[in-house]
Design a protein around this motif. Structure first.
Motif, PDB file in Angstrom:
ATOM      1  N   THR A 376       0.818  -1.218   0.000  1.00  0.00           N
ATOM      2  CA  THR A 376       0.000   0.000   0.000  1.00  0.00           C
ATOM      3  C   THR A 376       0.847   1.261   0.000  1.00  0.00           C
ATOM      4  O   THR A 376       0.352   2.331  -0.358  1.00  0.00           O
ATOM      5  N   SER A 377       2.148   1.143   0.334  1.00  0.00           N
ATOM      6  CA  SER A 377       3.018   2.322   0.348  1.00  0.00           C
ATOM      7  C   SER A 377       3.159   2.926  -1.049  1.00  0.00           C
ATOM      8  O   SER A 377       3.490   4.106  -1.182  1.00  0.00           O
ATOM      9  N   LEU A 378       2.933   2.133  -2.084  1.00  0.00           N
ATOM     10  CA  LEU A 378       3.023   2.671  -3.440  1.00  0.00           C
ATOM     11  C   LEU A 378       1.979   3.753  -3.683  1.00  0.00           C
ATOM     12  O   LEU A 378       2.157   4.607  -4.562  1.00  0.00           O
ATOM     13  N   CYS A 379       0.924   3.702  -2.941  1.00  0.00           N
ATOM     14  CA  CYS A 379      -0.137   4.679  -3.149  1.00  0.00           C
ATOM     15  C   CYS A 379       0.261   6.073  -2.697  1.00  0.00           C
ATOM     16  O   CYS A 379      -0.478   7.043  -2.918  1.00  0.00           O
ATOM     17  N   LYS A 380       1.431   6.187  -2.061  1.00  0.00           N
ATOM     18  CA  LYS A 380       1.941   7.519  -1.690  1.00  0.00           C
ATOM     19  C   LYS A 380       2.618   8.214  -2.857  1.00  0.00           C
ATOM     20  O   LYS A 380       2.925   9.411  -2.777  1.00  0.00           O
ATOM     21  N   LEU A 381       2.872   7.479  -3.946  1.00  0.00           N
ATOM     22  CA  LEU A 381       3.593   8.046  -5.089  1.00  0.00           C
ATOM     23  C   LEU A 381       2.622   8.853  -5.938  1.00  0.00           C
ATOM     24  O   LEU A 381       2.191   8.443  -7.021  1.00  0.00           O
ATOM     25  N   SER A 382       2.304  10.024  -5.469  1.00  0.00           N
ATOM     26  CA  SER A 382       1.243  10.823  -6.092  1.00  0.00           C
ATOM     27  C   SER A 382       1.616  11.335  -7.471  1.00  0.00           C
ATOM     28  O   SER A 382       0.733  11.702  -8.253  1.00  0.00           O
ATOM     29  N   THR A 383       2.920  11.375  -7.790  1.00  0.00           N
ATOM     30  CA  THR A 383       3.334  11.874  -9.107  1.00  0.00           C
ATOM     31  C   THR A 383       3.552  10.756 -10.122  1.00  0.00           C
ATOM     32  O   THR A 383       3.961  11.016 -11.248  1.00  0.00           O
ATOM     33  N   LEU A 384       3.297   9.504  -9.716  1.00  0.00           N
ATOM     34  CA  LEU A 384       3.592   8.356 -10.574  1.00  0.00           C
ATOM     35  C   LEU A 384       2.778   8.408 -11.862  1.00  0.00           C
ATOM     36  O   LEU A 384       1.567   8.615 -11.849  1.00  0.00           O
ATOM     37  N   GLN A 385       3.487   8.163 -12.980  1.00  0.00           N
ATOM     38  CA  GLN A 385       2.840   8.153 -14.289  1.00  0.00           C
ATOM     39  C   GLN A 385       2.879   6.777 -14.940  1.00  0.00           C
ATOM     40  O   GLN A 385       1.947   6.387 -15.640  1.00  0.00           O
ATOM     41  N   LEU A 402      -4.824   2.227  -5.542  1.00  0.00           N
ATOM     42  CA  LEU A 402      -4.269   2.745  -6.796  1.00  0.00           C
ATOM     43  C   LEU A 402      -5.196   3.767  -7.431  1.00  0.00           C
ATOM     44  O   LEU A 402      -4.791   4.528  -8.300  1.00  0.00           O
ATOM     45  N   VAL A 403      -6.449   3.769  -6.992  1.00  0.00           N
ATOM     46  CA  VAL A 403      -7.404   4.750  -7.505  1.00  0.00           C
ATOM     47  C   VAL A 403      -6.947   6.179  -7.211  1.00  0.00           C
ATOM     48  O   VAL A 403      -7.373   7.138  -7.872  1.00  0.00           O
ATOM     49  N   ASN A 404      -6.071   6.338  -6.214  1.00  0.00           N
ATOM     50  CA  ASN A 404      -5.605   7.675  -5.837  1.00  0.00           C
ATOM     51  C   ASN A 404      -4.503   8.216  -6.745  1.00  0.00           C
ATOM     52  O   ASN A 404      -4.150   9.386  -6.658  1.00  0.00           O
ATOM     53  N   LEU A 405      -3.927   7.354  -7.589  1.00  0.00           N
ATOM     54  CA  LEU A 405      -2.815   7.784  -8.446  1.00  0.00           C
ATOM     55  C   LEU A 405      -3.372   8.426  -9.711  1.00  0.00           C
ATOM     56  O   LEU A 405      -3.379   7.833 -10.792  1.00  0.00           O
ATOM     57  N   GLY A 406      -3.817   9.630  -9.564  1.00  0.00           N
ATOM     58  CA  GLY A 406      -4.531  10.303 -10.645  1.00  0.00           C
ATOM     59  C   GLY A 406      -3.684  10.672 -11.836  1.00  0.00           C
ATOM     60  O   GLY A 406      -4.229  11.005 -12.899  1.00  0.00           O
ATOM     61  N   ASP A 407      -2.335  10.626 -11.729  1.00  0.00           N
ATOM     62  CA  ASP A 407      -1.475  10.994 -12.852  1.00  0.00           C
ATOM     63  C   ASP A 407      -1.019   9.797 -13.677  1.00  0.00           C
ATOM     64  O   ASP A 407      -0.298   9.958 -14.656  1.00  0.00           O
ATOM     65  N   VAL A 408      -1.418   8.588 -13.278  1.00  0.00           N
ATOM     66  CA  VAL A 408      -0.946   7.389 -13.968  1.00  0.00           C
ATOM     67  C   VAL A 408      -1.468   7.364 -15.402  1.00  0.00           C
ATOM     68  O   VAL A 408      -2.668   7.486 -15.651  1.00  0.00           O
ATOM     69  N   THR A 409      -0.538   7.163 -16.335  1.00  0.00           N
ATOM     70  CA  THR A 409      -0.898   7.008 -17.747  1.00  0.00           C
ATOM     71  C   THR A 409      -0.737   5.563 -18.218  1.00  0.00           C
ATOM     72  O   THR A 409      -1.359   5.171 -19.201  1.00  0.00           O
ATOM     73  N   ALA A 410       0.113   4.789 -17.542  1.00  0.00           N
ATOM     74  CA  ALA A 410       0.343   3.402 -17.937  1.00  0.00           C
ATOM     75  C   ALA A 410       0.324   2.517 -16.702  1.00  0.00           C
ATOM     76  O   ALA A 410       1.139   2.687 -15.790  1.00  0.00           O
TER      77      ALA A 410
END
Length: 999
Positions: A376-385, A402-410
């Motif tokens: 779950t610590s990955l969900c802190k990566l707010s800039t992850l694309q 993972l729903v919180n990672l709003g910048d993810v493109t892939a």
């Protein structure tokens, strides 16, 4: 105030000077006639309109495209002829008239592999020279060293050789130098020459080939301004034997503290990253891909506070990921934005400290051995694309946060063991998603078929996940979609018309292994900008064989219900088609002649009802794969097939072929797979089969071949599958079969993998293993080794030499007339999964080495004459089915519930002449007594023959000796009487045991 005015005057003076010195296209300035004529003469041999010289008209060359002049004198100072489509071997020296030329760009042209003219070194004012991508060849002229004002030199992507690098040291003004794709002699000399250039900032040597190796150290590192060094994909060779030179990372490299960009991917360096890398605090990009870093990553990496990109992909780190925490601590965890650790042999769980890399944009941990859940610590990566965990061993539920990672493109999580349900909620905030790859997981996508998605995808791969039963209507809104894989997703529905008519960007469409049904329209509107790859196999599509767009390159319609003939114009309408599979349909009729004019390299129309003769495609020389198995074609194997130099795979299994094997096949020198099983070929196996040196798989099973197996087959050193089963072959198994070199190499030890994949085509083949026929794909074909000679009339012993085939996995000699013992070293075949020696006339004890076969899954020795104890230990203890031992009446062991008395018949080495009829469960004591009686008889007879007369003579002469002799005879009688009674008692007891077993 005076100072302010002085500053204004100085600024105006500077601007006016700069304006006067600048190149100018003003109509008031005209170039000298001599320079205009020089330019025209230089391009005179070309079609100036075709080559982009339409503006080169009039007397003022300063107005011509690509030409700039000095704003004060009119002299040509700038000549840019990049990409003018020159196509000539001319290079007129008239350009030398441009005495003031400071900028020359001739890149991206075609000068017909001429050498670079040495007179280019005469342009004293030149500060920019670009000759890249222009098909120059030969040696780089040393006169280029005269260009003392040169700041940029680009010689890349030509066919050039640098034999002496000393002249490079004369380019004292050089800032940027690109020598990519050059052949450079004396790597050390090249490096030392560049080390004398204090102003150089960028050195590019991408994909260059160096002779010799770089020195590990330099007396003085003079690269005080160097910010970029690119040695990626370089090759270093030993000039004496052209072998590759590898070395550890050089010390001088980590003394260049000014470096910001260091590219060393696939550079042939090995060993450790030294801790001195922590001193390179200016580094922004470090690429060390494909380097062996078995000691991991030094902790000093954490000092690189400016590092934005770290790429170690395809390097060998060979470490637990959580052991690298210290290396990614310090200021690095705040600066790092792109982390590539794909295929680095890292393992273990994904640690929580990954979530502390708080500015991470790209995280690529694909192609490793990671396990456990996604933390779950990955969900802190707010800039992850980009999140890429493809092809690991991750398990557990899909991470809801993972729903919180709003910048993810892939989002790439394919080829793991993830479980759980993904709902519309999980995607609700991922509005920037462009790529979803969840293939080969056990995920359920609980999405309503008319869901309105918040994103616009270009790539969707959910192969193997649960999506159906409805065909997803929400795809209709994914207009950018180019790649779609919905294979094996449980869809049981018809494909709506909008899918065929409105998905105009789709170039890859995979719907295989579903229950999709309906008729495919002839008008399909997919992408027309690129090749199409379409796989609709293993569904319930029906109707006539449909037409597809003209840009279709690969088409798989196998295992459906298409019916009727193949339309005559089918191949004409798809001129780019190179892979076609129509197997396992209800197609009938003839193969259209137009197939010969297509671009097909792979033709698979197996398991249909085709008839007639295969068209004469004599001029089609690009054929790679032909599979016409299970049809009713006539005419045999045409001679023209082997005229294709590219033919690799030929399948005509169960095609009603007869007669002798056609000699035209002997010209198929490059065939890897020859599958002609299940036909009616007769005659002997031809000797010329041993000349097909590329063969990896040879199947001639279930024909009517007779005679002996030619020893020449052992010349097939690449062979890994040989199936000659179910014929009428006779004679011995050739001893030379122990020389199959590829079978002698265990796959687990050598990493030897056969390649049966070309482009998007995966080879598959029917194999009969474990008593059943199954289709094996390229992944399994590449890793299996088979020797099957069963169901023939082979005789003689099993050659001991076959135990040299250490890579053998399937070994079947059943249903022959083989005699003798099982090879003592059979246990050396430690890769064996299947061993069948049943229904022969083999005898003797079973070798104890059978216990070494720890991977053995199936074995059968029934209906032979084996005797003695069944070996125990490992897998042998699991084979307790009496059927695999039946017909060997003198075997014993717990596996068949027959106890063994004493040490019965375990072969520990080769034995000779053991009768198969001797009851081996007679006790060892009886054998010993038998030997005693035999020895006693021999001694008695020998003694009587030699000493009769001597003793008789003494008895007649000496009275005392007569008395002693009669006492000796009385004692001998008593001893012999006792011994014989003991032996007879033992024999009676053992005979009663034999009668009990026989009963």
């Amino acid at each position: 105030m005076d100072n302010y005015k002085a500053m204004i005057r100085a600024l105006l003076l500077f601007l006016s000077f700069a304006y006067a010195m600048a190149p100018c296209k003003s109509s008031n300035i005209s170039c000298p006639d001599a320079e205009r004529e020089a330019l025209l003469r230089f391009v005179g041999g070309f079609n100036r309109t075709a080559a982009g010289f339409s503006s080169w008209e009039g007397k003022n060359c300063c107005k011509w495209e690509g030409v700039e002049c000095d704003g004060r004198t009119g002299h040509v100072v700038h000549l840019d002829l990049q990409g003018r489509a020159f196509a000539s071997s001319k290079f007129d020296p008239s350009l030398l008239r441009l005495k003031q030329l400071s900028y020359l760009d001739l890149s991206s042209n075609d000068f017909g592999y001429i050498p670079i003219p040495s007179w280019i070194g005469s342009f004293k004012e030149l500060n920019y020279l670009n000759l890249s991508r222009s098909n120059f060849s030969g040696t780089v002229p040393e006169r280029l060293g005269n260009l003392s004002r040169l700041q940029t030199l680009d010689l890349s992507r030509n066919f050039l050789t640098l034999s002496n690098a000393n002249w490079l040291s004369q380019l004292t003004s050089i800032i940027h130098i690109d020598m990519s794709y050059l052949l450079i002699y004396d790597a050390s000399n090249w490096l030392q020459a560049l080390n004398m250039l204090p102003l150089v900032q960028e050195i590019h040597a991408f994909a260059s080939c160096f002779f010799g190796k770089f020195p590990q150290s330099l007396p003085h590192v003079n690269f005080t301004s160097l910010s970029l060094l690119d040695l990626s994909f370089t090759l270093r060779l030993d000039i004496s034997n052209n072998s590759e030179v590898t070395s550890s990372l050089p010390d001088w490299l980590f003394g260049i503290t000014s470096l910001q960009y260091l590219y060393l991917t696939s550079s042939g360096f090995t060993g450790l990253i030294p801790s001195a890398i922590g001193n390179m605090t200016s580094l922004k990009v470090l690429e060390l891909g494909d380097v062996h870093l078995n000691a991991g990553i030094p902790s000093s990496l954490s000092n690189l506070c400016n590092l934005r990109t770290l790429d170690l992909s395809f390097s060998t780190i060979n470490s637990q990921l959580d052991a690298l925490e210290e290396s990614f601590s310090g200021c690095l965890k705040n600066s790092l934005q792109d982390l590539y650790l794909a295929c680095t042999s890292i393992s273990g769980n994904i640690p929580d400290w990954i979530g502390d890399l708080n500015n991470l944009n790209i995280l690529d941990l694909s192609l490793n051995s990671l396990s456990g859940p996604i933390p779950t610590s990955l969900c802190k990566l707010s800039t992850l694309q980009v999140l890429d965990f493809t092809d690991n061993g991750l398990n557990g539920n899909f991470l809801e946060c993972l729903v919180n990672l709003g910048d993810v493109t892939a989002l790439k999580l394919g080829a793991n063991s993830l479980t759980g349900v993904i709902s519309e909620y999980h995607f609700s905030n991922l509005t920037k998603l462009e790529i979803i790859d969840l293939h080969s997981n056990s995920l359920v996508l609980n999405l309503s078929y008319n869901w309105v998605s918040p994103f616009q995808l270009s790539h969707l791969d959910i192969y193997g996940c649960k999506l159906g039963p409805k065909f997803p209507s929400w795809l209709q809104m994914q207009k950018p979609l180019t790649y779609l894989d919905l294979s094996s997703t449980g869809i049981s529905d018809s494909v709506p018309n909008w899918f065929w008519n409105s998905m105009t960007n789709l170039s890859t469409v995979y719907l295989a292994n579903n229950e999709v049904y309906g008729v495919i329209p002839n008008s399909i509107k997919f992408s027309d900008d690129t090749d199409l790859f379409i796989d609709l196999s293993s569904n319930y599509f029906e109707g006539p064989v449909p037409y597809f767009p003209s840009n279709t390159a690969q088409l798989d319609l196998s295992n459906n219900s298409f019916m009727g003939p193949i339309p005559d114009e089918f191949f004409q309408l798809m001129p780019n088609l190179n892979v076609l599979s129509l197997s396992m349909n209800k197609i009938n009729g003839r193969i259209p002649v137009s197939i010969c004019n297509s671009q097909l390299i792979t033709r698979s129309i197996a398991n249909s009802n085709l008839s007639g003769v295969l068209p004469n495609c004599q001029n089609n020389t690009q054929l790679l794969v032909l599979d016409l198995s299970n049809n009713n074609l006539s005419g045999g194997i045409p001679k023209w097939l082997c005229e294709s130099p590219w033919l690799r795979y030929l399948h005509q299994r169960k095609s009603s072929l007869s007669g002798e094997l056609p000699s035209s096949l002997k010209t198929c020198k490059h065939v890897d797979i020859l599958d002609l099983g299940g036909n009616m070929f007769t005659g002997g196996l031809p000797i010329w089969l041993g000349e097909l040196s590329s063969l990896k798989i040879l199947s001639l099973k279930s024909n009517k071949f007779v005679g002996q197996i030619p020893t020449e087959l052992s010349n097939l050193t690449a062979l890994r599958i040989l199936d000659l089963s179910n014929n009428n072959l006779s004679g011995p198994i050739p001893i030379s079969f122990g020389n199959f070199m590829s079978m002698r190499t265990p796959l687990t030890n050598s990493g030897f993998i056969l390649n049966f994949t070309f482009g998007n085509y995966d080879e598959n083949m029917i194999l009969d293993i474990k008593g059943r026929e199954d289709q094996y794909g390229s992944d399994l074909l590449s890793q299996i080794s088979i020797l099957d000679l069963s169901r023939n009339s082979l005789s003689g012993r099993i050659p001991d030499e076959l135990t040299n085939l250490l890579g053998l996995m399937v070994f079947d000699l059943s249903s022959n007339d083989l005699t003798g013992q099982m090879p003592f070293k059979i246990g050396d075949l430690t890769q064996l999964l299947y061993l069948d020696l049943s229904r022969n006339k083999l005898s003797g004890a079973l070798p104890s080495s059978l216990s070494n076969l720890s991977f053995l899954e199936i074995w059968n020795i029934s209906y032979n004459n084996f005797s003695g104890r069944i070996p125990t230990g490992k897998q042998m203890d699991t084979f307790v089915d009496p059927k695999i031992y039946v017909g060997n009446q003198y075997l014993c062991g717990f596996q068949i519930n027959v106890s063994c008395t004493g040490n019965e018949g375990e072969a520990t080495g080769p034995t000779i002449g053991q009768s198969s009829q001797t009851p081996t469960n007679v006790s060892e004591n009886a054998d010993e007594n038998r030997k005693e009686i035999l020895l006693l008889c021999l001694i008695t007879i020998g003694g009587f023959t030699v000493g009769f007369w001597a003793i008789t003579g003494v008895l007649l002469v000496d009275k005392r000796f007569r008395i002693w002799w009669f006492r000796y005879v009385d004692g001998l009688y008593d001893s012999l009487y006792v011994t014989s009674r003991v032996w007879l008692a033992r024999l009676k007891k053992n005979m009663s045991k034999i009668n009990t077993i026989d009963g």
